[in-house]
Design a protein around this motif. Structure first.
Motif: not given
Length: 525
Positions: A450-452, A457-459, A510-517
Motif C-alpha cells: 500500500m501507499e503510505m 487510512d484502512t480500517p 520526502l513523502i508525508g501522510a497524516s491520519d484523517p482520524r
C-alpha cells in the motif's frame, strides 16, 4: 494511487523538509522553525510543545515523551527516554492495604514526575541549533492569544471533561462546560512557564515556584511527592530494540515503553502468509487479533522499568514467536489472555519531522488518559499525567509500583530502516493499541504494497480484553464472519488511534501522510 473520484487525501511531496502531526498549527510551526535554520529536532520540539496547547486533553508539560532520531549524515538510530518516575515514597503495599487492585486513575498515586520538559531541554541543547527561546516562542505566542478548538479535540474534550477536578476545572472548562469546536482555548499560566523555561532551562520547571505549584496540589490531595523527586528528574539515552519484517528493519524505543511488543507481534505474524489474504478480510483480522492476544499477554508479564526486568532477549527471540504462533488456530478464536494492564486510551500526540540534511525525528508525548489524572496545578494550570496507572500492584511483578521506578508506558515512536538507510519515521497513537497499529502499518506497507496514506487510512481492529474492537469501516458480513469464528465484536464510537509518517526516498523526495482520524496534516516545503 488512490481513486481520485472518492473522498480522501493525497500524500504530500516535498524536498527540503516535512512535518506530519495531528494539528495543522503544530505542523506549520515545525516548518517555520526549519525555515528559520533550525533542524528536525528543533522543529519537532517546537511542534510538540505547541500540541500541548492545541490538544491539551492529549498532552502537556505535565507529561512524558520518548524520542527516536538520527543525526544528519548518519543512519544510526538513537533513543531518548523522557519518562518520569514514581515518587520516592510510592508503595504498592500501601495501596493493597487500602483494598485496591490497581492504581486509581485520578489520584496522586497515579501521578509520576513529568519527564518531557527535561528531555526537551536536553535535546534542544545536545541536538538542536536554535536554542530554547526560539524553539518555545511559537507555543508561548499561542498559549497567550489562544487556539481555536478543532473538531476532534472538541470530541475528546467532551468525552474526558469529567476527569477534571479542582483547579483543573477552572483552567480547562468554560463556565463549567467543555470547550466546543471554534471556541478559543488560552493558557496564560503555561505561557509564563514556557517563558521561564526558555530563559533558564529545565531548572525553571523542576525547582522553584513552578515545581512548588505542582507539589502543592499533589500534597493537598495526599500525594507523597517531594521537592527532591522533582529536582532529580533526568532523561536517559537508550539503545533502541530492532526487529525485521519482510526486508524492513523496525526500530522501537526499549522498555519501559511497550515498543518491543510490536516487534514480537510481527515476529508471530511472520509465521502466516498474510500477503495471500484479503487486506480487509476476516482471515487477516482474525490472525492479527490472535497474535495480539499472545503478544500483549507477554508484554504484561515482562515489560517494565529496565532496571527491574531483564527478559528482552527471550521476549524478542525467534523461538518465542514460533511457540506463540503455534497456538493460533486460523479458523477459531482463543479465549482472551490475561486482561491488559490498561484499557485503550487515545490521549497522546505524535510528531515526526525530517529536515534537508535528512535528520529524522520520531517523537511521542502524552499525559496518558484524557486530561491525564485530571489534577492541575493552581497557578500555572499544568495538568499532571497519570502514568502511574501503568504500574500494577502484583507483589514481585517487574512492573509493580515502587518508589523511584518508571512504569510500563504505552507510548511508542517508530522508525523504519531499509538496506541500512533510514527510510520512515512514524507513529500510531492510541494507547494500548499502538503496537498493533505499528505492526498493521508495517504489514500494510510490505505485505500489501500500500501507499503510505492508504496504509494509514484502512480500517482498524484491536483485540482488547476479550473483545474484538472494530472501526465502522468493516462491512457487516466481515463482522459476522469474525463473530462466527468466536470473536465478541464491538463497533467503536471513537476510532482507533491516529498515525503520522514521512517516507525518505532515495530520489531526494520526502513523502508525508497524516491520519484523517485526527485534525492534523503533513506539510512540506
Amino acid at each position: 494511487m488512490r481513486d481520485l473520484h472518492k473522498p480522501g487525501r493525497s500524500e504530500v511531496l516535498a524536498t527540503e523538509g516535512m512535518c506530519a502531526t495531528s494539528h495543522p498549527l503544530a505542523a506549520k510551526t515545525a516548518l517555520d522553525i526549519l525555515e528559520q535554520g533550525g533542524n528536525a529536532m528543533d522543529a519537532a520540539i517546537a511542534g510538540a510543545v505547541l500540541l500541548g496547547i492545541c490538544e491539551p486533553q492529549m498532552t502537556g508539560l505535565g507529561g512524558d515523551c520518548f524520542v527516536l532520531y538520527n543525526r544528519a549524515g548518519e543512519n544510526t538510530v538513537r533513543a531518548l527516554n523522557g519518562s518520569g518516575r514514581a515518587a520516592t515514597d510510592a508503595d504498592a503495599g500501601a495501596l493493597r492495604d487500602r483494598g485496591l487492585s490497581s492504581v486509581p486513575l485520578t489520584s496522586p498515586d497515579a501521578v509520576t514526575i513529568p519527564g518531557a520538559v527535561e528531555a526537551f531541554c536536553r535535546l534542544a541543547q545536545s541536538e538542536g541549533r536554535l536554542g530554547l527561546e526560539a524553539i518555545l516562542r511559537p507555543a508561548i505566542h499561542y498559549a497567550e492569544i489562544g487556539v481555536p478548538v478543532a473538531p476532534r479535540v472538541a470530541f475528546d474534550w467532551q468525552n474526558s471533561a469529567a476527569t477534571l477536578q479542582g483547579a483543573a476545572r477552572d483552567h480547562y472548562l468554560r463556565d463549567g462546560k467543555p470547550l466546543q469546536t471554534g471556541q478559543i482555548f488560552r493558557a496564560p499560566g503555561q505561557a509564563e512557564v514556557l517563558r521561564r523555561v526558555a530563559r533558564h532551562g529545565h531548572d525553571a520547571f523542576y525547582n522553584g515556584e513552578i515545581a512548588e505549584d505542582m507539589l502543592a496540589v499533589l500534597s493537598e490531595l495526599g500525594g507523597t511527592h517531594t521537592v527532591q523527586d522533582f529536582a532529580a528528574v533526568q532523561s536517559d539515552e537508550a539503545s533502541p530494540v530492532r526487529g525485521d519484517y519482510a526486508g524492513v528493519d523496525l526500530y522501537e524505543h526499549p522498555p519501559n515503553g511497550q515498543g518491543a511488543t510490536a516487534i514480537l507481534l510481527l515476529n508471530i505474524l511472520k509465521h502466516f502468509d498474510l500477503a495471500a489474504l484479503d487486506p480487509l478480510g476476516a482471515e487477516r483480522v482474525h490472525i492479527e487479533a490472535e497474535a495480539t492476544k499472545l503478544a500483549y499477554d507477554a508484554r504484561n508479564r515482562f515489560i517494565a522499568d529496565p532496571d527491574h526486568s531483564s527478559r528482552m532477549a527471550h521476549f524478542l527471540a525467534p523461538e518465542t514467536a514460533a511457540s506463540l504462533a503455534a497456538l493460533i488456530d486460523p479458523k477459531r478464536a482463543m479465549p482472551a489472555a490475561a486482561p491488559l494492564t490498561e484499557s485503550v486510551h487515545k490521549d497522546t500526540v505524535y510528531i515526526t519531522v525530517v529536515d534537508r540534511d535528512r535528520m529524522a525525528v520520531s517523537l511521542i508525548y502524552s499525559i496518558y488518559h484524557g486530561f491525564g489524572s485530571g489534577i492541575a496545578s493552581e497557578k500555572f494550570g499544568i495538568l499532571l499525567q497519570n502514568r502511574g496507572a501503568g504500574f500494577n500492584l502484583e507483589p514481585g511483578h517487574p512492573n509493580e509500583l515502587a518508589g523511584g521506578k518508571r512504569p510500563m508506558h504505552t507510548i511508542i515512536p517508530g522508525l523504519l530502516r531499509e538496506n541500512g538507510r533510514i527510510t520512515m519515521p512514524f507513529g500510531v497513537m492510541g494507547g494500548a493499541y499502538q503496537p498493533t497499529g505499528h505492526a498493521r502499518l508495517v504489514s500494510n506497507l510490505t505485505d500489501f504494497k500500500m501507499e503510505m496514506q492508504q496504509a494509514i487510512d484502512t480500517p482498524r481492529a484491536f483485540a482488547d480484553g476479550g473483545v474484538l474492537k472494530m472501526e465502522r469501516g468493516y462491512s457487516d458480513p466481515i463482522k459476522q464472519q469474525l463473530s462466527d469464528m468466536g470473536h465478541i465484536i464491538e463497533v467503536l464510537e471513537t476510532p482507533l488511534g491516529g498515525a503520522q509518517a514521512i517516507r525518505i526516498c532515495d530520489t531526494g523526495i520526502l513523502i508525508g501522510a497524516s491520519d484523517p482520524r485526527k485534525d492534523g496534516c503533513a506539510l512540506g516545503y
